[in-house]
Design an enzyme around this catalytic site. Structure first.
Site, PDB file in Angstrom:
ATOM      1  N   TYR A  12      63.239  19.707   8.747  1.00 38.08           N
ATOM      2  CA  TYR A  12      63.638  18.338   8.438  1.00 38.08           C
ATOM      3  C   TYR A  12      62.686  17.328   9.062  1.00 38.08           C
ATOM      4  CZ  TYR A  12      66.999  14.550   7.575  1.00 38.08           C
ATOM      5  OH  TYR A  12      67.626  13.412   7.136  1.00 38.08           O
ATOM      6  N   SER A  14      65.355  25.985   9.554  1.00 37.23           N
ATOM      7  CA  SER A  14      66.241  24.823   9.523  1.00 37.23           C
ATOM      8  C   SER A  14      66.356  24.307   8.092  1.00 37.23           C
ATOM      9  CB  SER A  14      65.730  23.759  10.497  1.00 37.23           C
ATOM     10  OG  SER A  14      66.670  22.729  10.640  1.00 37.23           O
ATOM     11  N   GLN A  15      65.925  23.070   7.820  1.00 33.44           N
ATOM     12  CA  GLN A  15      65.935  22.603   6.434  1.00 33.44           C
ATOM     13  C   GLN A  15      65.198  23.584   5.528  1.00 33.44           C
ATOM     14  OE1 GLN A  15      64.911  18.389   4.570  1.00 33.44           O
ATOM     15  NE2 GLN A  15      63.019  19.501   4.990  1.00 33.44           N
ATOM     16  N   ASP A  67      73.486  26.794  18.900  1.00 33.52           N
ATOM     17  CA  ASP A  67      72.880  25.810  18.011  1.00 33.52           C
ATOM     18  C   ASP A  67      73.901  24.745  17.621  1.00 33.52           C
ATOM     19  OD1 ASP A  67      71.515  24.392  16.079  1.00 33.52           O
ATOM     20  OD2 ASP A  67      70.816  26.155  14.976  1.00 33.52           O
ATOM     21  N   HIS A 109      68.916  25.440  18.486  1.00 36.55           N
ATOM     22  CA  HIS A 109      68.297  25.360  17.166  1.00 36.55           C
ATOM     23  C   HIS A 109      66.867  25.895  17.143  1.00 36.55           C
ATOM     24  CE1 HIS A 109      68.350  24.218  13.050  1.00 36.55           C
ATOM     25  NE2 HIS A 109      67.376  23.322  13.166  1.00 36.55           N
TER      26      HIS A 109
END
Length: 323
Positions: A92, A187-188, A273, A302
């Protein structure tokens, strides 16, 4: 930072009934058909990366609505015949960066295609792809509420479509074996990889690392961390839009895409996370339709497994990519 979500034994069986719109498949089939009505307009230009063992190419292809999307293609200098390929989607806020960055998969002997994320790249590695079609409605700062009033205008409709078109583009490259394509991301990027796995056919491996964009309803209820907090921030102001927002998100919840994916998958999760809570990762993992494995990092947030997990992905992908 400490454990805050479900205990690990409950995570293993956590399989929520995530809302799925009746026209989910129709919506995505029409979206991809519209995108594929545009020519790929694929251009591949060599660039100087300063590296002796990796060739890098500046790639442009047509994504959603025919909009140009940038990517890097990394290839090992020494190669004979078409190579298996790994398509990587980004975290992100970040963009594709500079030509010498992220050479890992090419160093392993594969073609490595790094897709820029439209409109992003201002706060992480730099990006080079604008988003020319932003919805004009009010949005919370960030990307998760852009166009959220409707699935037709939502930001991730464009991004997920770009992701599938990136796979289309990779399969057109003479340097790539089109039957040996894997997708990955963190992640994203992990959420985008999951969506791509559900929307594209014929992938040989999927590697979502601490993935975002899954089980929105639970994420909004248990974490105050961004990017999910962007959506709660929006709803604090637009108090009358909850049902509308959740309906839009149901088309992009990657739990629903995971149900439609069949390539072998390797997930990862950090049990501490707070950005992508473990239960949301397990919601995607437990609904994933294909063969699957997950690597658990109990004392990580994360950041997940980082280099340790890169080694896991290299081992996992070795056989499907080159076997």
């Amino acid at each position: 930072m400490a454990l805050f979500d479900l205990p690990e034994d409950l995570l293993l069986s956590y399989r929520p009934a995530v809302a799925e719109p009746e026209d989910f498949d129709i919506f995505w089939a029409a979206t991809l058909q519209e995108a594929r009505a545009h020519q790929l307009d694929l251009t591949v230009t060599p660039v100087d990366n300063g590296l002796a063992l990796i060739d890098t190419f500046d790639v442009t292809f047509a994504g959603y609505a025919g909009n140009p999307v940038k990517a890097w293609l990394h290839l090992p200098v020494t190669r004979t015949g078409p190579l298996p390929a790994v398509v990587e989607y980004l975290g992100y806020g970040g963009g594709r960066g500079l030509p010498h960055e992220r050479p890992l998969w090419a160093m392993a002997g594969h073609a490595h295609f790094i897709m820029d994320t439209r409109g992003q790249g201002a706060k992480g590695p730099k990006g080079d792809t604008p988003d020319p079609d932003p919805a004009g409605d009010p949005a919370y700062p960030g990307f998760t509420t852009r166009g959220i009033a409707s699935p037709e205008t939502y930001y991730y409709r464009r991004v997920f479509t770009d992701a599938v078109r990136a796979i289309d583009a990779v399969r057109q490259l003479p340097a790539v074996n089109p039957s040996k394509v894997a997708v990955t991301g963190t992640s994203q990027g992990g959420g985008i990889a999951t969506a791509a796995a559900g929307l594209a056919s014929g992938l040989v491996a999927v590697m979502p690392d601490v993935p975002f964009l899954a089980d929105f309803a639970r994420a909004l209820a248990i974490t105050d961390a961004s990017p999910y907090a962007e959506i709660t921030g929006y709803l604090k102001v637009h108090r009358d839009k909850k049902d509308q927002v959740l309906r839009t998100l149901s088309y992009f919840d990657t739990v629903n895409h995971a149900k439609r994916a069949d390539a072998p998958a390797l997930y990862s999760v950090g049990l501490m996370d707070q950005i992508c809570p473990p239960s949301t990762v397990y919601a995607s993992y437990n609904h994933y339709a294909g063969p699957k494995q997950i690597r658990v990092y109990p004392f990580n947030g994360h950041e997940g497994g980082q280099a340790f997990h890169e080694a896991e992905k290299l081992r996992f992908a070795a056989e499907p990519l080159s076997g």
